[in-house]
Design a protein around this motif. Structure first.
Motif, PDB file in Angstrom:
ATOM      1  N   ILE A 158     -89.152  44.694  19.772  1.00  0.00           N
ATOM      2  CA  ILE A 158     -87.716  44.481  19.601  1.00  0.00           C
ATOM      3  C   ILE A 158     -87.036  45.747  19.096  1.00  0.00           C
ATOM      4  CG2 ILE A 158     -85.996  43.240  18.221  1.00  0.00           C
ATOM      5  CD1 ILE A 158     -87.911  40.799  18.397  1.00  0.00           C
ATOM      6  N   ALA A 159     -87.649  46.434  18.132  1.00  0.00           N
ATOM      7  CA  ALA A 159     -87.076  47.667  17.598  1.00  0.00           C
ATOM      8  C   ALA A 159     -87.012  48.751  18.672  1.00  0.00           C
ATOM      9  CB  ALA A 159     -87.890  48.150  16.398  1.00  0.00           C
ATOM     10  N   THR A 160     -88.028  48.836  19.504  1.00  0.00           N
ATOM     11  CA  THR A 160     -88.025  49.820  20.594  1.00  0.00           C
ATOM     12  C   THR A 160     -86.909  49.511  21.589  1.00  0.00           C
ATOM     13  OG1 THR A 160     -90.407  50.127  20.346  1.00  0.00           O
ATOM     14  CG2 THR A 160     -89.423  50.860  22.413  1.00  0.00           C
ATOM     15  N   GLY A 161     -86.757  48.245  21.922  1.00  0.00           N
ATOM     16  CA  GLY A 161     -85.681  47.852  22.827  1.00  0.00           C
ATOM     17  C   GLY A 161     -84.315  48.147  22.249  1.00  0.00           C
ATOM     18  N   LEU A 162     -84.147  47.884  20.970  1.00  0.00           N
ATOM     19  CA  LEU A 162     -82.867  48.166  20.319  1.00  0.00           C
ATOM     20  C   LEU A 162     -82.580  49.668  20.296  1.00  0.00           C
ATOM     21  CD1 LEU A 162     -80.490  46.842  18.915  1.00  0.00           C
ATOM     22  CD2 LEU A 162     -81.730  47.018  16.770  1.00  0.00           C
ATOM     23  N   ALA A 163     -83.607  50.469  20.062  1.00  0.00           N
ATOM     24  CA  ALA A 163     -83.422  51.927  20.095  1.00  0.00           C
ATOM     25  C   ALA A 163     -82.983  52.378  21.486  1.00  0.00           C
ATOM     26  CB  ALA A 163     -84.719  52.623  19.691  1.00  0.00           C
ATOM     27  N   LEU A 164     -83.563  51.802  22.534  1.00  0.00           N
ATOM     28  CA  LEU A 164     -83.170  52.156  23.897  1.00  0.00           C
ATOM     29  C   LEU A 164     -81.728  51.739  24.185  1.00  0.00           C
ATOM     30  CD1 LEU A 164     -86.436  51.263  25.800  1.00  0.00           C
ATOM     31  CD2 LEU A 164     -85.507  53.540  25.420  1.00  0.00           C
ATOM     32  N   VAL A 165     -81.325  50.591  23.664  1.00  0.00           N
ATOM     33  CA  VAL A 165     -79.932  50.156  23.832  1.00  0.00           C
ATOM     34  C   VAL A 165     -78.990  51.162  23.184  1.00  0.00           C
ATOM     35  CG1 VAL A 165     -78.240  48.406  23.134  1.00  0.00           C
ATOM     36  CG2 VAL A 165     -80.445  47.701  24.069  1.00  0.00           C
ATOM     37  N   PHE A 166     -79.284  51.541  21.942  1.00  0.00           N
ATOM     38  CA  PHE A 166     -78.418  52.497  21.244  1.00  0.00           C
ATOM     39  C   PHE A 166     -78.431  53.868  21.912  1.00  0.00           C
ATOM     40  CE2 PHE A 166     -78.763  49.662  17.417  1.00  0.00           C
ATOM     41  CZ  PHE A 166     -77.421  49.331  17.405  1.00  0.00           C
ATOM     42  N   GLU A 167     -79.572  54.268  22.457  1.00  0.00           N
ATOM     43  CA  GLU A 167     -79.645  55.552  23.162  1.00  0.00           C
ATOM     44  C   GLU A 167     -78.839  55.525  24.454  1.00  0.00           C
ATOM     45  OE1 GLU A 167     -81.088  58.532  22.547  1.00  0.00           O
ATOM     46  OE2 GLU A 167     -81.685  57.903  20.548  1.00  0.00           O
ATOM     47  N   GLY A 168     -78.750  54.383  25.083  1.00  0.00           N
ATOM     48  CA  GLY A 168     -78.056  54.276  26.355  1.00  0.00           C
ATOM     49  C   GLY A 168     -76.556  54.146  26.245  1.00  0.00           C
ATOM     50  N   ILE A 169     -76.064  53.704  25.105  1.00  0.00           N
ATOM     51  CA  ILE A 169     -74.626  53.476  24.942  1.00  0.00           C
ATOM     52  C   ILE A 169     -73.782  54.724  25.228  1.00  0.00           C
ATOM     53  CG2 ILE A 169     -72.829  52.938  23.241  1.00  0.00           C
ATOM     54  CD1 ILE A 169     -74.719  50.777  22.143  1.00  0.00           C
ATOM     55  N   PRO A 170     -74.105  55.896  24.661  1.00  0.00           N
ATOM     56  CA  PRO A 170     -73.262  57.074  24.954  1.00  0.00           C
ATOM     57  C   PRO A 170     -73.245  57.446  26.435  1.00  0.00           C
ATOM     58  CG  PRO A 170     -74.719  57.525  23.110  1.00  0.00           C
ATOM     59  CD  PRO A 170     -75.137  56.214  23.677  1.00  0.00           C
ATOM     60  N   TYR A 171     -74.393  57.299  27.120  1.00  0.00           N
ATOM     61  CA  TYR A 171     -74.447  57.635  28.541  1.00  0.00           C
ATOM     62  C   TYR A 171     -73.607  56.655  29.366  1.00  0.00           C
ATOM     63  CZ  TYR A 171     -78.171  60.813  27.323  1.00  0.00           C
ATOM     64  OH  TYR A 171     -78.885  61.831  26.774  1.00  0.00           O
ATOM     65  N   PHE A 172     -73.572  55.398  28.953  1.00  0.00           N
ATOM     66  CA  PHE A 172     -72.781  54.406  29.666  1.00  0.00           C
ATOM     67  C   PHE A 172     -71.297  54.599  29.410  1.00  0.00           C
ATOM     68  CE2 PHE A 172     -70.741  50.219  29.927  1.00  0.00           C
ATOM     69  CZ  PHE A 172     -71.026  49.907  31.245  1.00  0.00           C
ATOM     70  N   LEU A 173     -70.929  54.824  28.157  1.00  0.00           N
ATOM     71  CA  LEU A 173     -69.513  54.929  27.806  1.00  0.00           C
ATOM     72  C   LEU A 173     -68.896  56.269  28.171  1.00  0.00           C
ATOM     73  CD1 LEU A 173     -69.469  53.163  24.321  1.00  0.00           C
ATOM     74  CD2 LEU A 173     -68.798  52.231  26.541  1.00  0.00           C
ATOM     75  N   MET A 174     -69.681  57.343  28.131  1.00  0.00           N
ATOM     76  CA  MET A 174     -69.141  58.683  28.370  1.00  0.00           C
ATOM     77  C   MET A 174     -69.955  59.417  29.431  1.00  0.00           C
ATOM     78  SD  MET A 174     -68.431  59.880  24.439  1.00  0.00           S
ATOM     79  CE  MET A 174     -70.161  60.187  24.139  1.00  0.00           C
ATOM     80  N   ALA A 175     -70.198  58.761  30.564  1.00  0.00           N
ATOM     81  CA  ALA A 175     -71.051  59.341  31.606  1.00  0.00           C
ATOM     82  C   ALA A 175     -70.523  60.689  32.104  1.00  0.00           C
ATOM     83  CB  ALA A 175     -71.200  58.369  32.770  1.00  0.00           C
ATOM     84  N   GLU A 176     -69.221  60.830  32.172  1.00  0.00           N
ATOM     85  CA  GLU A 176     -68.644  62.083  32.677  1.00  0.00           C
ATOM     86  C   GLU A 176     -68.770  63.221  31.670  1.00  0.00           C
ATOM     87  OE1 GLU A 176     -66.824  59.214  32.511  1.00  0.00           O
ATOM     88  OE2 GLU A 176     -67.041  58.603  34.601  1.00  0.00           O
ATOM     89  N   ARG A 177     -68.755  62.895  30.391  1.00  0.00           N
ATOM     90  CA  ARG A 177     -68.771  63.931  29.345  1.00  0.00           C
ATOM     91  C   ARG A 177     -70.172  64.311  28.892  1.00  0.00           C
ATOM     92  NH1 ARG A 177     -65.000  62.480  24.581  1.00  0.00           N
ATOM     93  NH2 ARG A 177     -65.598  64.590  24.056  1.00  0.00           N
ATOM     94  N   MET A 178     -71.158  63.473  29.159  1.00  0.00           N
ATOM     95  CA  MET A 178     -72.506  63.713  28.636  1.00  0.00           C
ATOM     96  C   MET A 178     -73.134  65.022  29.126  1.00  0.00           C
ATOM     97  SD  MET A 178     -73.199  61.704  26.270  1.00  0.00           S
ATOM     98  CE  MET A 178     -74.926  61.977  26.011  1.00  0.00           C
ATOM     99  N   PRO A 179     -73.027  65.378  30.418  1.00  0.00           N
ATOM    100  CA  PRO A 179     -73.632  66.665  30.817  1.00  0.00           C
ATOM    101  C   PRO A 179     -73.083  67.858  30.038  1.00  0.00           C
ATOM    102  CG  PRO A 179     -73.117  65.370  32.754  1.00  0.00           C
ATOM    103  CD  PRO A 179     -72.505  64.655  31.569  1.00  0.00           C
ATOM    104  N   LYS A 180     -71.760  67.878  29.810  1.00  0.00           N
ATOM    105  CA  LYS A 180     -71.158  68.973  29.039  1.00  0.00           C
ATOM    106  C   LYS A 180     -71.650  68.958  27.599  1.00  0.00           C
ATOM    107  CE  LYS A 180     -66.962  69.089  31.790  1.00  0.00           C
ATOM    108  NZ  LYS A 180     -65.552  68.755  31.842  1.00  0.00           N
ATOM    109  N   LEU A 181     -71.741  67.757  27.028  1.00  0.00           N
ATOM    110  CA  LEU A 181     -72.209  67.636  25.653  1.00  0.00           C
ATOM    111  C   LEU A 181     -73.660  68.099  25.523  1.00  0.00           C
ATOM    112  CD1 LEU A 181     -71.733  66.675  22.745  1.00  0.00           C
ATOM    113  CD2 LEU A 181     -72.470  64.415  23.480  1.00  0.00           C
ATOM    114  N   LEU A 182     -74.496  67.720  26.478  1.00  0.00           N
ATOM    115  CA  LEU A 182     -75.898  68.135  26.430  1.00  0.00           C
ATOM    116  C   LEU A 182     -76.043  69.640  26.605  1.00  0.00           C
ATOM    117  CD1 LEU A 182     -77.516  65.189  28.406  1.00  0.00           C
ATOM    118  CD2 LEU A 182     -77.579  65.599  25.944  1.00  0.00           C
TER     119      LEU A 182
END
Length: 68
Positions: free
Chosen positions: A10-34
């Motif tokens: 469950i903790a691993t799944g929750l970590a993956l959810v939190f890791e995925g949120i920025p990519y989902f919400l800011m898909a256009e900005r993530m490459p520049k941020l990275l």
């Protein structure tokens, strides 16, 4: 030591959810941020990593203190 595998999964799944949120919400900005993060000095990245670790430990401590 007895490992609660269900909690670990469950903790691993929750970590993956939190890791995925920025990519989902800011898909256009993530490459520049990275790219911007890739140009930062290692000392800054270590500081960000340490801050994330401390914040994570505080959240875990808070969660455990709730005694749900």
């Amino acid at each position: 030591m007895n490992i609660n595998w269900s909690l670990l999964i469950i903790a691993t799944g929750l970590a993956l959810v939190f890791e995925g949120i920025p990519y989902f919400l800011m898909a256009e900005r993530m490459p520049k941020l990275l790219l911007r993060l890739a140009t930062q000095p290692p000392r800054f990245l270590r500081f960000i990593g340490l801050a994330a670790i401390i914040l994570g430990l505080l959240v875990i401590s808070f969660g455990r203190s709730l005694n749900l």
